[in-house]
Design an enzyme around this catalytic site. Structure first.
Site, PDB file in Angstrom:
ATOM      1  N   ASP A 147       0.830  -1.211   0.000  1.00 44.95           N
ATOM      2  CA  ASP A 147       0.000   0.000   0.000  1.00 44.95           C
ATOM      3  C   ASP A 147       0.867   1.265   0.000  1.00 44.95           C
ATOM      4  O   ASP A 147       2.034   1.225   0.392  1.00 44.95           O
ATOM      5  CB  ASP A 147      -0.872   0.044   1.267  1.00 44.95           C
ATOM      6  CG  ASP A 147      -2.081  -0.872   1.147  1.00 44.95           C
ATOM      7  OD1 ASP A 147      -2.320  -1.430   0.071  1.00 44.95           O
ATOM      8  OD2 ASP A 147      -2.790  -1.028   2.162  1.00 44.95           O
ATOM      9  N   GLN A 176      -0.077   6.917  -5.867  1.00 43.73           N
ATOM     10  CA  GLN A 176      -1.193   7.842  -5.586  1.00 43.73           C
ATOM     11  C   GLN A 176      -1.174   8.989  -6.599  1.00 43.73           C
ATOM     12  O   GLN A 176      -0.226   9.781  -6.618  1.00 43.73           O
ATOM     13  CB  GLN A 176      -1.038   8.410  -4.171  1.00 43.73           C
ATOM     14  CG  GLN A 176      -1.141   7.355  -3.078  1.00 43.73           C
ATOM     15  CD  GLN A 176      -0.331   7.736  -1.848  1.00 43.73           C
ATOM     16  OE1 GLN A 176       0.823   8.155  -1.968  1.00 43.73           O
ATOM     17  NE2 GLN A 176      -0.910   7.585  -0.666  1.00 43.73           N
ATOM     18  N   ARG A 197      -0.912  -0.636  -8.632  1.00 45.28           N
ATOM     19  CA  ARG A 197      -2.289  -0.256  -8.273  1.00 45.28           C
ATOM     20  C   ARG A 197      -2.326   1.264  -8.224  1.00 45.28           C
ATOM     21  O   ARG A 197      -1.605   1.884  -7.428  1.00 45.28           O
ATOM     22  CB  ARG A 197      -2.640  -0.844  -6.905  1.00 45.28           C
ATOM     23  CG  ARG A 197      -3.987  -0.375  -6.355  1.00 45.28           C
ATOM     24  CD  ARG A 197      -4.267  -0.965  -4.983  1.00 45.28           C
ATOM     25  NE  ARG A 197      -4.348  -2.397  -5.051  1.00 45.28           N
ATOM     26  CZ  ARG A 197      -4.100  -3.217  -4.019  1.00 45.28           C
ATOM     27  NH1 ARG A 197      -3.764  -2.725  -2.845  1.00 45.28           N
ATOM     28  NH2 ARG A 197      -4.178  -4.519  -4.163  1.00 45.28           N
ATOM     29  N   LYS A 200      -6.297   7.403  -6.168  1.00 49.94           N
ATOM     30  CA  LYS A 200      -6.190   8.874  -6.157  1.00 49.94           C
ATOM     31  C   LYS A 200      -5.316   9.339  -4.997  1.00 49.94           C
ATOM     32  O   LYS A 200      -4.563  10.289  -5.121  1.00 49.94           O
ATOM     33  CB  LYS A 200      -7.588   9.500  -6.066  1.00 49.94           C
ATOM     34  CG  LYS A 200      -8.389   9.351  -7.350  1.00 49.94           C
ATOM     35  CD  LYS A 200      -9.675  10.154  -7.306  1.00 49.94           C
ATOM     36  CE  LYS A 200     -10.525   9.873  -8.534  1.00 49.94           C
ATOM     37  NZ  LYS A 200     -11.844  10.539  -8.472  1.00 49.94           N
ATOM     38  N   ALA A 202      -5.315   9.048  -0.305  1.00 45.34           N
ATOM     39  CA  ALA A 202      -6.270   9.215   0.782  1.00 45.34           C
ATOM     40  C   ALA A 202      -5.740  10.005   1.971  1.00 45.34           C
ATOM     41  O   ALA A 202      -6.392  10.084   2.998  1.00 45.34           O
ATOM     42  CB  ALA A 202      -6.723   7.833   1.253  1.00 45.34           C
ATOM     43  N   LYS A 214     -10.060  18.577  -6.823  1.00 47.37           N
ATOM     44  CA  LYS A 214     -10.528  17.294  -7.362  1.00 47.37           C
ATOM     45  C   LYS A 214     -10.227  17.184  -8.851  1.00 47.37           C
ATOM     46  O   LYS A 214      -9.791  16.132  -9.332  1.00 47.37           O
ATOM     47  CB  LYS A 214     -12.029  17.152  -7.082  1.00 47.37           C
ATOM     48  CG  LYS A 214     -12.589  15.827  -7.581  1.00 47.37           C
ATOM     49  CD  LYS A 214     -13.955  15.562  -7.029  1.00 47.37           C
ATOM     50  CE  LYS A 214     -14.673  14.468  -7.801  1.00 47.37           C
ATOM     51  NZ  LYS A 214     -13.885  13.250  -8.022  1.00 47.37           N
ATOM     52  N   HIS A 240     -13.544   4.149  -7.346  1.00 46.85           N
ATOM     53  CA  HIS A 240     -14.994   3.940  -7.433  1.00 46.85           C
ATOM     54  C   HIS A 240     -15.610   4.926  -8.408  1.00 46.85           C
ATOM     55  O   HIS A 240     -16.806   4.936  -8.616  1.00 46.85           O
ATOM     56  CB  HIS A 240     -15.631   4.143  -6.050  1.00 46.85           C
ATOM     57  CG  HIS A 240     -14.903   3.425  -4.986  1.00 46.85           C
ATOM     58  ND1 HIS A 240     -13.964   4.028  -4.183  1.00 46.85           N
ATOM     59  CD2 HIS A 240     -14.920   2.118  -4.645  1.00 46.85           C
ATOM     60  CE1 HIS A 240     -13.443   3.129  -3.375  1.00 46.85           C
ATOM     61  NE2 HIS A 240     -13.997   1.971  -3.633  1.00 46.85           N
ATOM     62  N   ARG A 301     -10.374   7.595   7.122  1.00 48.95           N
ATOM     63  CA  ARG A 301     -10.086   7.979   5.725  1.00 48.95           C
ATOM     64  C   ARG A 301     -11.312   7.751   4.848  1.00 48.95           C
ATOM     65  O   ARG A 301     -11.554   8.506   3.915  1.00 48.95           O
ATOM     66  CB  ARG A 301      -8.856   7.220   5.200  1.00 48.95           C
ATOM     67  CG  ARG A 301      -7.547   7.713   5.821  1.00 48.95           C
ATOM     68  CD  ARG A 301      -6.334   7.228   5.072  1.00 48.95           C
ATOM     69  NE  ARG A 301      -6.111   5.806   5.178  1.00 48.95           N
ATOM     70  CZ  ARG A 301      -5.495   5.203   6.203  1.00 48.95           C
ATOM     71  NH1 ARG A 301      -5.040   5.911   7.221  1.00 48.95           N
ATOM     72  NH2 ARG A 301      -5.332   3.897   6.213  1.00 48.95           N
TER      73      ARG A 301
HETATM   74  P1  FDA Z   1     -13.638   9.778  -5.402  1.00 53.32           P
HETATM   75  O1  FDA Z   1     -13.664   9.591  -3.906  1.00 53.32           O
HETATM   76  O2  FDA Z   1     -13.029  10.990  -5.985  1.00 53.32           O
HETATM   77  O3  FDA Z   1     -15.126   9.618  -5.884  1.00 53.32           O
HETATM   78  C1  FDA Z   1     -15.441   9.900  -7.221  1.00 53.32           C
HETATM   79  C2  FDA Z   1     -16.816   9.404  -7.558  1.00 53.32           C
HETATM   80  O4  FDA Z   1     -16.901   7.993  -7.320  1.00 53.32           O
HETATM   81  C3  FDA Z   1     -17.919   9.993  -6.725  1.00 53.32           C
HETATM   82  O5  FDA Z   1     -18.254  11.277  -7.170  1.00 53.32           O
HETATM   83  C4  FDA Z   1     -19.016   8.961  -6.942  1.00 53.32           C
HETATM   84  O6  FDA Z   1     -19.581   9.103  -8.226  1.00 53.32           O
HETATM   85  C5  FDA Z   1     -18.238   7.665  -6.931  1.00 53.32           C
HETATM   86  N1  FDA Z   1     -18.234   7.107  -5.570  1.00 53.32           N
HETATM   87  C6  FDA Z   1     -17.218   7.135  -4.685  1.00 53.32           C
HETATM   88  N2  FDA Z   1     -17.605   6.513  -3.543  1.00 53.32           N
HETATM   89  C7  FDA Z   1     -18.861   6.116  -3.711  1.00 53.32           C
HETATM   90  C8  FDA Z   1     -19.819   5.444  -2.891  1.00 53.32           C
HETATM   91  N3  FDA Z   1     -19.537   5.071  -1.637  1.00 53.32           N
HETATM   92  N4  FDA Z   1     -21.025   5.183  -3.413  1.00 53.32           N
HETATM   93  C9  FDA Z   1     -21.339   5.573  -4.667  1.00 53.32           C
HETATM   94  N5  FDA Z   1     -20.496   6.233  -5.478  1.00 53.32           N
HETATM   95  C10 FDA Z   1     -19.281   6.487  -5.011  1.00 53.32           C
HETATM   96  N6  FDA Z   1      -5.283   5.328  -0.907  1.00 53.32           N
HETATM   97  C11 FDA Z   1      -4.014   5.523  -0.500  1.00 53.32           C
HETATM   98  O7  FDA Z   1      -3.626   6.656  -0.213  1.00 53.32           O
HETATM   99  N7  FDA Z   1      -3.145   4.469  -0.400  1.00 53.32           N
HETATM  100  C12 FDA Z   1      -3.508   3.195  -0.745  1.00 53.32           C
HETATM  101  O8  FDA Z   1      -2.702   2.272  -0.655  1.00 53.32           O
HETATM  102  C13 FDA Z   1      -4.836   2.992  -1.213  1.00 53.32           C
HETATM  103  N8  FDA Z   1      -5.263   1.750  -1.574  1.00 53.32           N
HETATM  104  C14 FDA Z   1      -6.487   1.608  -2.197  1.00 53.32           C
HETATM  105  C15 FDA Z   1      -6.860   0.381  -2.723  1.00 53.32           C
HETATM  106  C16 FDA Z   1      -8.065   0.249  -3.407  1.00 53.32           C
HETATM  107  C17 FDA Z   1      -8.421  -1.066  -4.016  1.00 53.32           C
HETATM  108  C18 FDA Z   1      -8.927   1.386  -3.550  1.00 53.32           C
HETATM  109  C19 FDA Z   1     -10.218   1.280  -4.303  1.00 53.32           C
HETATM  110  C20 FDA Z   1      -8.572   2.583  -2.979  1.00 53.32           C
HETATM  111  C21 FDA Z   1      -7.376   2.720  -2.294  1.00 53.32           C
HETATM  112  N9  FDA Z   1      -7.007   3.929  -1.709  1.00 53.32           N
HETATM  113  C22 FDA Z   1      -5.718   4.087  -1.260  1.00 53.32           C
HETATM  114  C23 FDA Z   1      -8.011   5.008  -1.524  1.00 53.32           C
HETATM  115  C24 FDA Z   1      -7.989   5.992  -2.668  1.00 53.32           C
HETATM  116  O9  FDA Z   1      -6.797   6.739  -2.653  1.00 53.32           O
HETATM  117  C25 FDA Z   1      -9.167   6.969  -2.599  1.00 53.32           C
HETATM  118  O10 FDA Z   1      -9.103   7.695  -1.413  1.00 53.32           O
HETATM  119  C26 FDA Z   1     -10.521   6.313  -2.675  1.00 53.32           C
HETATM  120  O11 FDA Z   1     -10.544   5.235  -3.564  1.00 53.32           O
HETATM  121  C27 FDA Z   1     -11.567   7.340  -3.145  1.00 53.32           C
HETATM  122  O12 FDA Z   1     -11.263   7.790  -4.441  1.00 53.32           O
HETATM  123  P2  FDA Z   1     -12.083   7.332  -5.744  1.00 53.32           P
HETATM  124  O13 FDA Z   1     -11.106   7.115  -6.833  1.00 53.32           O
HETATM  125  O14 FDA Z   1     -12.894   6.136  -5.412  1.00 53.32           O
HETATM  126  O15 FDA Z   1     -12.958   8.534  -6.163  1.00 53.32           O
END
Ligand code: FDA
Length: 321
Positions: A147, A176, A197, A200, A202, A214, A240, A301
């Site tokens: 990670d 990231q 992997r 974005k 966290a 964003k 997501h 987070r």
């Molecule tokens: P973001 O949070 O920007 O959301 C964008 C859109 O996605 C929203 O507007 C909505 O449309 C949709 N969405 C998001 N959540 C939703 C929900 N609950 N229900 C419905 N729609 C939703 N971070 C890190 O710093 N180190 C790490 O090692 C990891 N590891 C990791 C592994 C995996 C498998 C994942 C999926 C994520 C991580 N992360 C992580 C977390 C990552 O950095 C990030 O904070 C989250 O995935 C949120 O970003 P998104 O890309 O999902 O989009």
């Protein structure tokens, strides 16, 4: 234009506060919300959740929760926990591998839980611990990915991953997109055999090292993804965000990648219906499945990511459900 989520920095700061941790973890209602994002506190909980997810055609990556360890014993306990989990999953792994689909199981490791931050020889300890887990996992046909934590650890993490890849070339790592350095890291790490992997990001990072808006983060994510998809490694698209997923599918297609040559990944409990839909459409979907009692940082987070998650938590507190 997207409105910034104003509470994000405060929640991310709280994620590192022992005082707030004591307050929040003592409230019984918290656990009901935690359940949405964490598979449970015990190894049995993790195995049960793993079976359920695997039966739906999705793959999993399991994270034994814990981070920022400055205690050698605790780092060793984390290794023991992964090895014990591996033996509990052995049967599951064997039957899964017989089905011809190897590597539907993966472990995700946080180096700060494996001793990286121990004063003096922390990096050496973490590397030795990664070796122990990778050796056992490789024998069982389980992949391992490291990670990404806050930016102060990135150089050290990538150095440890590079060293461990000498012996375990399939060891993956997380990059990231919000970090300004990551486009260069993607170019560096998009070579043959490399599993990256892309998420974005966290953590609460300063403007000197990370994009703050964003739109900038999303644009950086797409640029990084394009680099990985057009490279010769194995991209793991962790998001997501429907627009990122669409861009991933589009870029995979234009680079001639089949569903076996990249993955879509989402967190346990988030957009479950969408995960299932993508799996039914024969995409390779992997679920990040965290378990253990050190869930506080991970949970905070998730609250920081999305106002709706915070609302859910506040409602549970108000109604004491
Ligand atoms: P973001 O949070 O920007 O959301 C964008 C859109 O996605 C929203 O507007 C909505 O449309 C949709 N969405 C998001 N959540 C939703 C929900 N609950 N229900 C419905 N729609 C939703 N971070 C890190 O710093 N180190 C790490 O090692 C990891 N590891 C990791 C592994 C995996 C498998 C994942 C999926 C994520 C991580 N992360 C992580 C977390 C990552 O950095 C990030 O904070 C989250 O995935 C949120 O970003 P998104 O890309 O999902 O989009």
């Amino acid at each position: 234009m997207t409105r910034p989520y104003l509470l994000r920095p405060a929640l991310l700061q709280a994620a590192r506060s022992p005082r707030i941790q004591r307050l929040i973890t003592r409230v019984p209602a918290t656990k009901n919300v935690v359940k949405r994002f964490v598979a449970g506190e015990t190894e049995d909980d993790a195995v049960a959740a793993a079976k359920t997810v695997l039966h739906t055609g999705r793959s999993i990556t399991i994270d034994y929760l814990g981070e920022d360890t400055t205690n050698l014993e605790q780092a060793n306990r984390t290794v023991t926990q992964y090895l014990s989990l591996l033996s509990s999953l052995t049967q599951l792994v064997a039957s899964d591998n017989e089905g011809g689909q190897r590597h539907r199981l993966e472990f995700s490791l946080k180096l700060s839980a494996l001793g990286q931050l121990l004063p003096g020889d922390g990096e050496k300890v973490a590397l030795a611990n990664v070796h122990k887990i990778c050796a056992a996992a490789e024998e069982a046909g389980v992949w391992v990915t490291v990670d990404a934590e806050d930016h102060t650890t990135t150089d050290s993490t990538l150095a440890i991953v590079r060293a461990a890849r000498q012996d375990f070339p399939t060891l993956g790592t997380v990059l990231q997109a919000y970090l300004k350095r990551t486009e260069a890291d993607c170019k560096d790490l998009a070579g043959p055999g490399s599993r990256i992997r892309l998420c974005k990001g966290a953590y609460n990072e300063p403007a000197s090292v990370a994009y703050q808006s964003k739109i900038e983060v999303d644009e950086a994510y797409v640029r990084c993804m394009v680099t990985l998809m057009s490279g010769s490694g194995y991209p793991m698209v962790a998001s997501h965000d429907p627009r990122m997923i669409e861009a991933a599918l589009h870029n995979a297609a234009i680079n001639g990648r089949t569903a076996e040559e990249f993955e879509l990944q989402m967190l346990y409990g988030i957009r479950d219906a969408e995960q299932l839909r993508l799996a039914r459409e024969h995409q390779h979907v992997r679920v990040y499945l965290p378990y253990g009692d050190e869930w506080y940082g991970y949970f905070m987070r998730r609250l920081a990511e999305r106002p709706a998650n915070l609302t859910l938590f506040l409602r549970a507190l108000a109604t004491r459900q």
